[in-house]
Design a protein around this motif. Structure first.
Motif, PDB file in Angstrom:
ATOM      1  N   ASP A 331      28.799 -65.173-118.409  1.00  0.00           N
ATOM      2  CA  ASP A 331      30.105 -64.966-119.044  1.00  0.00           C
ATOM      3  C   ASP A 331      30.279 -63.521-119.510  1.00  0.00           C
ATOM      4  O   ASP A 331      29.381 -62.942-120.129  1.00  0.00           O
ATOM      5  N   LYS A 332      31.472 -62.958-119.229  1.00  0.00           N
ATOM      6  CA  LYS A 332      31.770 -61.575-119.596  1.00  0.00           C
ATOM      7  C   LYS A 332      33.231 -61.461-120.038  1.00  0.00           C
ATOM      8  O   LYS A 332      34.109 -62.049-119.415  1.00  0.00           O
ATOM      9  N   PHE A 333      33.504 -60.709-121.105  1.00  0.00           N
ATOM     10  CA  PHE A 333      34.867 -60.423-121.563  1.00  0.00           C
ATOM     11  C   PHE A 333      35.299 -59.051-121.066  1.00  0.00           C
ATOM     12  O   PHE A 333      34.485 -58.113-121.040  1.00  0.00           O
ATOM     13  N   GLY A 334      36.574 -58.916-120.700  1.00  0.00           N
ATOM     14  CA  GLY A 334      37.075 -57.622-120.263  1.00  0.00           C
ATOM     15  C   GLY A 334      38.584 -57.542-120.352  1.00  0.00           C
ATOM     16  O   GLY A 334      39.283 -58.561-120.453  1.00  0.00           O
ATOM     17  N   PRO A 335      39.132 -56.327-120.301  1.00  0.00           N
ATOM     18  CA  PRO A 335      40.573 -56.125-120.397  1.00  0.00           C
ATOM     19  C   PRO A 335      41.290 -56.304-119.057  1.00  0.00           C
ATOM     20  O   PRO A 335      40.757 -55.974-117.998  1.00  0.00           O
ATOM     21  N   ILE A 336      42.495 -56.834-119.137  1.00  0.00           N
ATOM     22  CA  ILE A 336      43.410 -56.906-117.993  1.00  0.00           C
ATOM     23  C   ILE A 336      44.663 -56.127-118.389  1.00  0.00           C
ATOM     24  O   ILE A 336      45.300 -56.443-119.400  1.00  0.00           O
ATOM     25  N   CYS A 337      44.988 -55.119-117.620  1.00  0.00           N
ATOM     26  CA  CYS A 337      46.042 -54.170-117.984  1.00  0.00           C
ATOM     27  C   CYS A 337      46.908 -53.853-116.766  1.00  0.00           C
ATOM     28  O   CYS A 337      46.670 -54.346-115.670  1.00  0.00           O
ATOM     29  N   ARG A 338      47.905 -52.997-116.986  1.00  0.00           N
ATOM     30  CA  ARG A 338      48.730 -52.539-115.860  1.00  0.00           C
ATOM     31  C   ARG A 338      48.286 -51.167-115.360  1.00  0.00           C
ATOM     32  O   ARG A 338      48.725 -50.738-114.289  1.00  0.00           O
ATOM     33  N   PHE A 339      47.443 -50.489-116.121  1.00  0.00           N
ATOM     34  CA  PHE A 339      47.006 -49.145-115.758  1.00  0.00           C
ATOM     35  C   PHE A 339      45.501 -48.998-116.011  1.00  0.00           C
ATOM     36  O   PHE A 339      44.954 -49.584-116.952  1.00  0.00           O
ATOM     37  N   THR A 340      44.865 -48.198-115.201  1.00  0.00           N
ATOM     38  CA  THR A 340      43.414 -48.028-115.291  1.00  0.00           C
ATOM     39  C   THR A 340      42.986 -47.469-116.635  1.00  0.00           C
ATOM     40  O   THR A 340      42.039 -47.958-117.261  1.00  0.00           O
ATOM     41  N   GLU A 341      43.660 -46.429-117.101  1.00  0.00           N
ATOM     42  CA  GLU A 341      43.246 -45.824-118.364  1.00  0.00           C
ATOM     43  C   GLU A 341      43.452 -46.763-119.539  1.00  0.00           C
ATOM     44  O   GLU A 341      42.752 -46.643-120.557  1.00  0.00           O
ATOM     45  N   ASP A 342      44.375 -47.714-119.431  1.00  0.00           N
ATOM     46  CA  ASP A 342      44.539 -48.712-120.489  1.00  0.00           C
ATOM     47  C   ASP A 342      43.249 -49.511-120.668  1.00  0.00           C
ATOM     48  O   ASP A 342      42.863 -49.845-121.792  1.00  0.00           O
ATOM     49  N   THR A 343      42.585 -49.828-119.546  1.00  0.00           N
ATOM     50  CA  THR A 343      41.354 -50.610-119.658  1.00  0.00           C
ATOM     51  C   THR A 343      40.273 -49.823-120.393  1.00  0.00           C
ATOM     52  O   THR A 343      39.452 -50.413-121.107  1.00  0.00           O
ATOM     53  N   ALA A 344      40.284 -48.496-120.244  1.00  0.00           N
ATOM     54  CA  ALA A 344      39.297 -47.665-120.955  1.00  0.00           C
ATOM     55  C   ALA A 344      39.538 -47.732-122.458  1.00  0.00           C
ATOM     56  O   ALA A 344      38.582 -47.837-123.246  1.00  0.00           O
ATOM     57  N   LEU A 345      40.799 -47.670-122.868  1.00  0.00           N
ATOM     58  CA  LEU A 345      41.121 -47.717-124.291  1.00  0.00           C
ATOM     59  C   LEU A 345      40.727 -49.052-124.903  1.00  0.00           C
ATOM     60  O   LEU A 345      40.226 -49.114-126.030  1.00  0.00           O
ATOM     61  N   VAL A 346      40.939 -50.132-124.171  1.00  0.00           N
ATOM     62  CA  VAL A 346      40.601 -51.459-124.698  1.00  0.00           C
ATOM     63  C   VAL A 346      39.081 -51.645-124.745  1.00  0.00           C
ATOM     64  O   VAL A 346      38.533 -52.127-125.745  1.00  0.00           O
ATOM     65  N   LEU A 347      38.392 -51.247-123.669  1.00  0.00           N
ATOM     66  CA  LEU A 347      36.944 -51.423-123.649  1.00  0.00           C
ATOM     67  C   LEU A 347      36.286 -50.647-124.782  1.00  0.00           C
ATOM     68  O   LEU A 347      35.325 -51.133-125.398  1.00  0.00           O
ATOM     69  N   ALA A 348      36.796 -49.463-125.087  1.00  0.00           N
ATOM     70  CA  ALA A 348      36.222 -48.668-126.173  1.00  0.00           C
ATOM     71  C   ALA A 348      36.297 -49.408-127.502  1.00  0.00           C
ATOM     72  O   ALA A 348      35.409 -49.267-128.355  1.00  0.00           O
ATOM     73  N   ALA A 349      37.333 -50.227-127.678  1.00  0.00           N
ATOM     74  CA  ALA A 349      37.519 -50.936-128.942  1.00  0.00           C
ATOM     75  C   ALA A 349      36.641 -52.170-129.071  1.00  0.00           C
ATOM     76  O   ALA A 349      36.322 -52.603-130.188  1.00  0.00           O
ATOM     77  N   ILE A 350      36.240 -52.760-127.956  1.00  0.00           N
ATOM     78  CA  ILE A 350      35.504 -54.029-128.015  1.00  0.00           C
ATOM     79  C   ILE A 350      34.049 -53.885-127.596  1.00  0.00           C
ATOM     80  O   ILE A 350      33.292 -54.858-127.636  1.00  0.00           O
ATOM     81  N   ASN A 351      33.627 -52.705-127.226  1.00  0.00           N
ATOM     82  CA  ASN A 351      32.268 -52.455-126.733  1.00  0.00           C
ATOM     83  C   ASN A 351      31.239 -52.524-127.857  1.00  0.00           C
ATOM     84  O   ASN A 351      31.518 -52.140-128.985  1.00  0.00           O
ATOM     85  N   GLY A 352      30.052 -53.030-127.546  1.00  0.00           N
ATOM     86  CA  GLY A 352      28.937 -52.960-128.486  1.00  0.00           C
ATOM     87  C   GLY A 352      28.371 -54.316-128.867  1.00  0.00           C
ATOM     88  O   GLY A 352      29.050 -55.332-128.818  1.00  0.00           O
ATOM     89  N   ALA A 353      27.109 -54.332-129.265  1.00  0.00           N
ATOM     90  CA  ALA A 353      26.380 -55.565-129.541  1.00  0.00           C
ATOM     91  C   ALA A 353      26.861 -56.241-130.814  1.00  0.00           C
ATOM     92  O   ALA A 353      27.467 -55.625-131.696  1.00  0.00           O
ATOM     93  N   ASP A 354      26.555 -57.549-130.886  1.00  0.00           N
ATOM     94  CA  ASP A 354      26.760 -58.323-132.104  1.00  0.00           C
ATOM     95  C   ASP A 354      25.587 -59.286-132.235  1.00  0.00           C
ATOM     96  O   ASP A 354      25.118 -59.853-131.233  1.00  0.00           O
ATOM     97  N   ALA A 355      25.121 -59.485-133.452  1.00  0.00           N
ATOM     98  CA  ALA A 355      23.937 -60.314-133.672  1.00  0.00           C
ATOM     99  C   ALA A 355      24.143 -61.756-133.215  1.00  0.00           C
ATOM    100  O   ALA A 355      23.176 -62.463-132.918  1.00  0.00           O
ATOM    101  N   GLY A 356      25.376 -62.212-133.149  1.00  0.00           N
ATOM    102  CA  GLY A 356      25.645 -63.579-132.750  1.00  0.00           C
ATOM    103  C   GLY A 356      25.519 -63.829-131.261  1.00  0.00           C
ATOM    104  O   GLY A 356      25.579 -64.986-130.825  1.00  0.00           O
ATOM    105  N   ASP A 357      25.377 -62.781-130.473  1.00  0.00           N
ATOM    106  CA  ASP A 357      25.241 -62.921-129.019  1.00  0.00           C
ATOM    107  C   ASP A 357      23.970 -62.203-128.593  1.00  0.00           C
ATOM    108  O   ASP A 357      23.916 -60.978-128.517  1.00  0.00           O
TER     109      ASP A 357
END
Length: 577
Positions: A331-357
């Motif tokens: 299982d993997k989470f990721g952004p779905i956008c209308r533009f490539t650079e939009d996906t970069a902005l979203v990934l930057a906000a949700i990237n990184g580890a969490d102790a619960g996973d």
């Protein structure tokens, strides 16, 4: 210390006699009433065909007691331990082979320059604008988050009855979050590029106090007590949650408990899935961006069908804490956008580890719009493009013109389809309670290829074979490690060369993006009796880049280059205009 050689069978019987095995004994007596004779040689002989083995009569007789013990343990566990969906396995998957380099990088996203002469136009133009442009307007006082949110909420109210891409719109929550975003921006408190940008969330990430249905009838009234980590991160980034987007029940397909999600370009066909509503809503301009998930094609496939840009990150980049588990090792989470650079902005906000996973990891993510493409080597197999469409051929030629080095590669001819066993077994385990309680009958989709049938059949997979498949999976990982030691990324038609299967199991990222319009038949609706494909019409056509581990930045740079030359954003679904 004196030790005694005791068989498992004797040990279990001793535990029961001493009282420590009371659960075992009680379960066995209650559930074995209809099978007092235990496992018989004939039972084993019948099962051999399912396992692809062949034993002698003597071997079957010898095995019977061993299998009786196994059934006793199995029934005891079922009776005493009710496993919840968020009970993850002890073993966790990592895509990183020992000794391999992990592409270290610092956090930082540098997007292309925004033209200061651009001004908001019609509501439709605002709805379809890139995130960066919407953010520019927000910070310049040309648009408020409240207006942007109302534009999307109006479109949701008007288009959702046609497209069925939202299960739970959250208008009141969205307006409250938009008002807060406007107040914060006015006070100079800027949370970043997503501040004030409305988004849609696939309905398998928990939202506190709001239904999270997993698209499935058995869970359609489920209300979680906490937000998923990804929801918390997007809220901290200032994004505005418009509502819960539809998904195929339990993350498969585009049919959920109340409807089939439709493709905005051709509403007579489904949007594909399982990130069905996320892709459909993004394509229809009903959100600024959306969040999808992929186990085995659930971002790539609906992005392909709906003509949007889907980024499937490296496995473990985005934590899954507080979300529905289908396959823990995929299982993997990721952004779905209308533009490539939009996906970069979203990934930057949700990237990184969490102790619960336990599978999540912390690695920096960087993207630079000015990255020199001549530094890249892009691999491809000429066989993938032998019968490819004109758009696919055009994309390959554009990569050649980009300055990047094109290198021919060839993957070993291996039985990659065998890896499906992992999905079937993990998914059946995640939803064991549905199968054993017969609540799987509540799911709307009941065809042979649907989950209920797969979950039932998976009970007959061999545990030994599952381990063998896992060992084969590691060999495939080594194969791909060798490939990515030669190239930075691969390019192919979306489903060519088993790459969708391979890269999901190895954990590599992918970027699917629309580059043109081509004629094809419309697809038959999922789960509708006697449904047939429709007439040919011009619909979006996408291609996929397959990046190295943690190589999203370079992959997005090539994606943006192709996107600029294709200028696909000039097309919009007629239903959404």
């Amino acid at each position: 210390m004196k030790t005694t050689n005791v068989s498992r069978r004797a040990l279990l019987k001793g535990m029961a006699a001493a009282g420590t095995g009371a659960a075992l004994a009680g379960t066995a007596s209650a559930q074995d009433a209809d099978n007092t004779a235990g496992v018989q040689a004939g039972d084993i002989q019948c099962a051999e065909r399912l396992m692809g083995v062949d034993y002698t009569d003597g071997e079957r007789a010898q095995m019977a007691g061993e299998l009786d013990d196994y059934l006793t343990r199995l029934k005891a566990r079922r009776a005493a331990v009710m496993l919840a969906n968020d009970d993850a396995p002890a073993l966790t998957f990592t895509p990183f082979l020992s000794g391999s380099e992990n592409n270290p990088q610092n956090d930082g996203v540098r997007i292309s320059r925004i033209s200061v002469s651009d001004r908001p136009g019609s509501d439709v133009d605002i709805a379809f604008a890139p995130i960066a442009k919407q953010g520019h307007w927000l910070r310049g006082g040309l648009v408020t988050s409240a207006r942007l949110t109302d534009i999307y909420l109006e479109r949701i109210a008007r288009l959702n009855p046609v497209l069925n891409n939202f299960i739970t719109p959250m208008a009141d929550t969205a307006r409250a979050q938009a008002a807060q975003a406007d107040a914060e921006l006015a006070a100079g408190n800027d949370r970043g590029p997503l501040h004030g940008i409305p988004y849609a969330l696939k309905d398998l990430a928990d939202t506190q106090g709001v239904k999270t249905t997993w698209g499935a009838a058995p869970y359609q009234d489920r209300i979680p007590d906490e937000d998923a980590v990804i929801v918390s991160r997007l809220r901290e980034a200032g994004a505005v949650l418009l509502g819960k987007a539809s998904l195929g029940a339990l993350a498969y397909g585009d049919k959920w408990f109340d409807a089939v999600t439709r493709n905005p370009w051709a509403p007579e066909e489904g949007s594909s899935g399982s990130s069905a509503g996320s892709a459909s809503a993004t394509a229809a301009g009903m959100c600024g961006f959306s969040i999808g998930t992929e186990t085995l094609g659930s971002i790539v496939s609906p992005s392909t069908r709906c003509g949007v840009t889907g980024l499937r990150p490296t496995f473990g980049r985005v934590p899954r804490t507080g979300t529905m588990a289908l396959c823990w090792s995929l299982d993997k989470f990721g952004p779905i956008c209308r533009f490539t650079e939009d996906t970069a902005l979203v990934l930057a906000a949700i990237n990184g580890a969490d102790a619960g996973d336990a599978s999540s990891h912390s690695h920096g993510f960087s993207y630079n719009a000015d990255f020199d493409l001549s530094a890249l080597t892009v691999g491809y197999d000429p066989a993938w493009f032998k019968d490819a469409t004109p758009t696919d051929q055009w994309a390959l030629e554009q990569v050649r013109k980009s300055g990047a080095t094109l290198r021919e590669i060839a993957l070993p001819d291996l039985p990659y389809q065998a890896l499906f066993t992992v999905v079937e077994a993990e998914a059946a385990a995640a939803f064991e309670d549905l199968t054993l309680s017969n609540r799987d009958d509540m799911l709307a989709w009941q065809e042979a290829r649907a989950w209920p049938n797969t979950f039932r059949a998976a009970r007959f997979h061999s545990a030994v074979e599952l381990i063998q498949i896992d060992r084969f999976r590691r060999r495939v990982m080594a194969v791909m490690d060798d490939v990515y030691n030669q190239v930075d990324m691969l390019i192919s038609p979306n489903f060519a060369g088993s790459l969708l299967i391979i890269t999901n199991f190895t954990g590599h990222p992918s970027l699917t993006l629309p580059l043109g319009m081509e004629e094809r038949e419309t697809e038959a609706l999922t789960g509708v009796a006697d449904a047939t494909s429709g007439p040919a019409r011009r619909l979006p056509h996408t291609i996929t880049l397959w990046g190295g581990l943690l190589g999203e930045g370079e992959m997005l740079s090539m994606g943006r280059y192709l996107e600029q030359r294709a200028n696909f954003s000039r097309y919009r679904p007629q239903v959404a205009v």
